[in-house]
Motif scaffolding. Structure first.
Motif, PDB file in Angstrom:
ATOM      1  N   ILE A  67       0.863  -1.326  -0.086  1.00 34.92           N
ATOM      2  CA  ILE A  67      -0.357  -0.275  -0.197  1.00 34.92           C
ATOM      3  C   ILE A  67       0.953   1.013   0.116  1.00 34.92           C
ATOM      4  O   ILE A  67       1.699   1.417   1.186  1.00 34.92           O
ATOM      5  CB  ILE A  67      -1.017   0.160   1.152  1.00 34.92           C
ATOM      6  N   GLN A  68       0.944   2.308  -1.354  1.00 35.68           N
ATOM      7  CA  GLN A  68       1.990   3.102  -1.178  1.00 35.68           C
ATOM      8  C   GLN A  68       1.790   4.424  -0.381  1.00 35.68           C
ATOM      9  O   GLN A  68       3.175   5.231   0.011  1.00 35.68           O
ATOM     10  CB  GLN A  68       1.709   3.566  -2.513  1.00 35.68           C
ATOM     11  N   ALA A  69       0.388   4.752  -0.265  1.00 35.68           N
ATOM     12  CA  ALA A  69       0.406   5.754   0.987  1.00 35.68           C
ATOM     13  C   ALA A  69      -1.307   5.167   1.360  1.00 35.68           C
ATOM     14  O   ALA A  69      -1.731   4.626   0.596  1.00 35.68           O
ATOM     15  CB  ALA A  69       0.020   6.770  -0.297  1.00 35.68           C
ATOM     16  N   ALA A  70      -1.005   5.515   2.180  1.00 38.84           N
ATOM     17  CA  ALA A  70      -3.182   5.571   2.922  1.00 38.84           C
ATOM     18  C   ALA A  70      -3.929   7.017   2.783  1.00 38.84           C
ATOM     19  O   ALA A  70      -2.892   8.214   3.211  1.00 38.84           O
ATOM     20  CB  ALA A  70      -2.588   4.913   4.384  1.00 38.84           C
ATOM     21  N   ALA A  71      -5.178   6.602   2.633  1.00 38.41           N
ATOM     22  CA  ALA A  71      -5.891   7.942   2.638  1.00 38.41           C
ATOM     23  C   ALA A  71      -6.252   8.722   4.194  1.00 38.41           C
ATOM     24  O   ALA A  71      -6.284   7.718   4.757  1.00 38.41           O
ATOM     25  CB  ALA A  71      -6.986   7.600   1.568  1.00 38.41           C
ATOM     26  N   VAL A  72      -6.608   9.767   4.032  1.00 40.46           N
ATOM     27  CA  VAL A  72      -6.857  10.379   5.244  1.00 40.46           C
ATOM     28  C   VAL A  72      -8.316  10.017   5.961  1.00 40.46           C
ATOM     29  O   VAL A  72      -9.009   9.272   4.783  1.00 40.46           O
ATOM     30  CB  VAL A  72      -7.067  11.764   5.482  1.00 40.46           C
TER      31      VAL A  72
END
Length: 703
Positions: free
Chosen positions: A383-388
């Protein structure tokens, strides 16, 4: 009844097309639960585009559509007809989104190394692309090609703009010149179509009449040699066309009609070698742009090196016949805004309404088989980046257009400000920013079927250090391994130049072009000024030019740890582009010169940018990421390409480049392959137009 759970890996056009077909009707939506996993923040693959901070549209490269793109046009027509809300869109109909581009000049280099452009204007026909009709027969295609040649030989000159063009206005409408009579040619034409009337519907019945076609081409070829009324360059091109035409007729007779064999049967020989085998003039095969245009259009140069052309003969022949003999309406069509805005964005919105779930920032790290080696057990992701909280919304709707950004919406991501400051590029193979986490989906609990629609470059082993996320599948199945190992990648260049003068001021005094086979590296050029109308930068430039070509490099093989690779490629492309503009742009833009070099002041840039520094305000892109490289249709590799339902693994379906697509290395091929993946899963669509083009021994369904 439980829904069939389908995990699509990859949001390029093959993956999107598969998702579209799997959820096309309420009945299919009730049957299929589709989740698409995508690297980074946007969809479209090689057709992705985005808006930068100034409001400019930035593309991966130049994309034109051809009038034979039946599945592509059908998709856009259906998506636009179903748009919600039904009004308020800047591109309200598909005819607003893509428009005919009839003028397609071809570059010609003479023996002294001087370049010019042979004017080519295609006649429209009354067809409508996307109408779902089956592809024509060999006979019908040859009639179409022969008629086009006859129009040329009868003296139907190509149109050109008036010498005086208003400084800020478009070129005026062109007017064709009256035909020049060639006497006996009309008799040849009458004989040709009399023969055509006697030709039956099946190829077996056509043999005698195709011999007559070949004789007609020989007669016409001989008749062109003394045409003093035409310029020498026009006579030369005419002879080249006829020589290749009669060679193709003979080659089809010998290799396809007599043995009753499909196009793929001659993919074990290189296209140029096949032409020579059947009597083509060696000089024409080696030097003529009439042959080169096929390789340039399809990027068929091993590792991007124009000294290494490689195109399987059946694939090359099928492409020629499809492009020239099966187009509907106009031979070529141009998008009027960015690809992300014309097709990818509207399709994304449509799929969301159809219930497709999108998981962005998911990078595949491993596909693992089960203990039997016969099925996929799991798929793992970074998971490259997590959403707010609230999730990630990838698009905005502005001025009636669905817009993707050129970078993620950082404010929607946890730690987004730090990633933005670090210049993180989630689409890059050389991105070193640590993943925010990992996840795995499993057969039985999370999915029933996996669609592998990721570009083949993403999982082809390119170096020892990186390996492949498909390594377990490669080890488990030799046919899968042969496919992956047979694929060769082709890096490319994409350049966009915004100019503060109209195209005519650059010295182009002909109609708006989409030109091919000019001087390398940037041998393909299209005047894309129409896109400016949908851009929001101020002040608005007066013309926009897309240039592209292959890029001879092996940088795409560099391991992910070599994080300086993108910067190295960018520097090389910067130098190549500057050199090309200084040394090779004169045939297109003879007035864009100052002191013997390119006049940099013509490029739109800040007043503080002077000289060559104005090039840095343009968009130069090196497509060296393995996912961005094209797949070569090399000699003797077609036999390794899988159909969507090859079922090397019982719950794995393949789609996209490198597979059987019906029209290799094209946007249309990706759309058709996605449809084939859907058909392999649920039987829909029953017909995929062109998928079995002229093979006559279909491996899957009608079409």
């Amino acid at each position: 009844m439980a829904k069939r759970r389908i995990a699509i890996l990859g949001g390029g056009m093959a993956g999107l097309s598969a998702a579209y077909q799997l959820t096309k009707t309420p009945e299919l939506q009730a049957e299929n639960e589709v989740t698409l996993y995508q690297l980074g923040w946007r969809l479209g693959g090689k057709a992705a585009s985005g808006r930068d901070a100034t409001g400019r549209n930035l593309e991966h490269g130049l994309h034109v559509w051809f009038g034979c793109y039946e599945n592509t046009f059908q998709t856009i027509q259906e998506v636009y007809a179903a748009r919600q809300p039904s009004t308020g869109w800047a591109l309200a109909t598909w005819q607003d989104a893509v428009k005919p581009q009839r003028y397609t000049p071809i570059g010609i280099e003479d023996a002294q190394g001087n370049w010019s452009y042979w004017p080519v204007t295609w006649a429209d026909n009354d067809g409508v692309p996307g109408n779902g009709q089956l592809m024509p027969t060999f006979r019908q295609i040859l009639e179409t090609v022969a008629d086009w040649i006859i129009l040329y030989l009868e003296g139907k000159e190509q149109p050109s703009a008036a010498a005086a063009i208003a400084a800020a206005g478009p070129p005026p409408a062109h007017t064709p010149i009256e035909p020049h009579p060639l006497g006996a040619l009309r008799g040849l034409k009458a004989r040709l179509f009399a023969a055509a009337d006697r030709i039956g519907a099946t190829l077996v019945d056509e043999r005698d009449h195709l011999v007559e076609l070949a004789q007609w081409a020989d007669d016409a070829y001989a008749g062109t040699i003394g045409l003093a009324a035409r310029p020498a360059s026009e006579q030369s091109i005419g002879r080249d066309i006829l020589n290749i035409f009669k060679t193709i007729v003979k080659g089809m007779f010998d290799d396809l009609l007599v043995p009753d064999a499909p196009l793929v049967s001659i993919d074990n020989i290189e296209f140029r070698a096949w032409l020579l085998k059947h009597g083509a003039d060696p000089q024409i095969v080696a030097k003529s742009s009439i042959v080169r245009v096929v390789y340039d259009t399809l990027f068929q140069y091993a590792e991007g090196d124009d000294a290494r052309p490689d195109l399987a003969a059946g694939t090359g022949l099928g492409t020629v016949l499809r492009l020239v003999g099966t187009y509907q309406g106009s031979m070529m069509w141009e998008v009027q805004a960015g690809m992300g805005e014309v097709i990818v964005g509207p399709l994304y919105q449509h799929l969301v309404r159809a219930g497709v779930q999108f998981n962005f920032f998911h990078k595949v790290t491993q596909i693992a088989p089960d203990a039997t080696g016969k099925a996929v057990a799991s798929v793992s992701f970074d998971i490259q980046a997590a959403a707010v909280p609230g999730g990630y919304d990838p698009v905005t709707v502005t001025n009636g257009l669905v817009l993707w950004p050129t970078q993620p919406f950082w404010d929607q991501l946890e730690n987004g400000a730090a990633m933005q400051a670090a210049g993180v590029n989630f689409e890059s193979h050389w991105n070193s920013w640590p993943a925010a986490g990992q996840t795995t989906i499993n057969a039985g609990s999370d999915f029933d079927v996996v669609v592998l629609a990721v570009a083949v470059g993403a999982f082809k082993p390119l170096n020892i250090e990186d390996g492949s996320f498909c390594a377990p599948l490669i080890a488990a199945n030799q046919d899968f391994a042969n496919w992956v190992n047979s694929m060769t990648l082709v890096p490319s260049i994409g350049v966009q130049l915004w100019c503060n003068v109209p195209t005519a001021r650059l010295g182009w005094d002909k109609p708006k072009p989409a030109a091919v086979s000019g001087p390398e590296y940037l041998d393909i050029w299209a005047d894309m000024t129409q896109v400016i109308a949908y851009e929001t930068q101020t002040p608005k430039p007066l013309s926009l030019h897309y240039l592209t070509g292959t890029y001879a490099t092996e940088l795409y093989k560099q391991p992910a740890s070599s994080t300086s690779t993108p910067a190295q490629a960018a520097a090389e492309i910067r130098t190549l582009t500057a050199d090309w503009l200084n040394q090779s742009s004169m045939p297109m833009w003879p007035a864009a010169r100052a002191n013997g070099q390119f006049d940099w002041s013509l490029l739109a840039a800040a007043d503080s940018d002077q000289g060559e520094a104005r090039l840095d305000a343009q968009y130069l892109r090196a497509n060296i990421d393995p996912t961005e490289c094209c797949a070569l249709s090399a000699t003797n590799t077609t036999k390794y390409r899988p159909h969507a339902d090859s079922l090397w693994f019982t719950n794995l379906v393949v789609a996209g480049e490198g597979t059987v697509m019906g029209f290799t290395t094209s946007f249309e091929g990706a759309v058709a392959s996605g449809a084939a993946a859907s058909r392999a899963i649920c039987g829909h669509p029953e017909k995929i137009v062109g998928y079995d083009f002229l093979d006559r021994k279909p491996s899957q369904g009608p079409g």
